[in-house]
Design a protein around this motif. Structure first.
Motif, PDB file in Angstrom:
ATOM      1  N   ARG A  10     -48.367-112.179  47.008  1.00 35.54           N
ATOM      2  CA  ARG A  10     -48.515-113.398  46.094  1.00 35.54           C
ATOM      3  C   ARG A  10     -49.480-114.226  46.828  1.00 35.54           C
ATOM      4  O   ARG A  10     -50.349-114.816  46.422  1.00 35.54           O
ATOM      5  N   VAL A  16     -46.689-111.512  40.471  1.00 32.26           N
ATOM      6  CA  VAL A  16     -45.163-110.960  40.770  1.00 32.26           C
ATOM      7  C   VAL A  16     -44.891-109.695  39.930  1.00 32.26           C
ATOM      8  O   VAL A  16     -44.694-108.709  40.563  1.00 32.26           O
ATOM      9  N   ALA A  32     -39.146-108.542  38.372  1.00 35.14           N
ATOM     10  CA  ALA A  32     -39.660-109.765  38.769  1.00 35.14           C
ATOM     11  C   ALA A  32     -38.593-110.693  38.746  1.00 35.14           C
ATOM     12  O   ALA A  32     -38.507-111.868  39.326  1.00 35.14           O
TER      13      ALA A  32
END
Length: 153
Positions: A10, A16, A32
């Motif tokens: 990230r 994500v 996620a």
């Protein structure tokens, strides 16, 4: 370990969902939602932290460590109610609200001492005997208006 890897990706600018899709295709299935739940479990919310600090403040004011037994003993301040405890805590923590002090005291199991006697709603009879049970706890009736029951306590 996977959460740390996703955090690194990230930081590199990846989303994500795409990171989780690649990990799942490589044999490390993670959703996620699972990542976000694990991330939320690691970092307590600011409200939980404020409550923990307030509980610590109230605990240090309400209890003292007893040297002989090694346990905690209740101080006189531990008998304070919500209003007095709020006033006491606000001397060191000015932004402590009434509700948060109340919540912290409930969590710690503290209650203020009430003065006076409790309200007594029913006085027992002089002989101490109860009325007999004429229906033998059978409250069914053969037809409407056949069995009438009333409470006279």
């Amino acid at each position: 370990m996977i959460v740390d890897f996703i955090d690194e990706q990230r930081a590199a600018g990846h989303a994500v969902e795409s990171i989780c899709a690649v990990l799942t295709s490589l044999g490390a299935p993670i959703a996620a939602r699972t990542y976000r739940a694990a991330k939320a479990a690691r970092e307590p919310s600011p409200g939980v932290l404020r409550l923990a600090y307030l509980m610590n403040e109230i605990h240090t004011r309400a209890f003292v460590l007893h040297p002989a037994t090694g346990g905690y003993r209740l101080r006189p301040e531990g008998l304070y109610g919500r209003r007095k405890m709020t006033a006491l805590v606000r001397r060191s923590t000015p932004n402590a609200s009434r509700g948060s002090v109340d919540r912290a005291m409930r969590t710690l199991g503290l209650q203020g001492v009430r003065r006076g006697r409790g309200v007594r709603t029913t006085a027992p009879a002089k002989d101490g005997r109860r009325a007999g049970d004429l229906l033998d706890r059978n409250f069914t009736a053969d037809a409407p208006n056949r069995t009438w029951v009333m409470d006279f306590t």
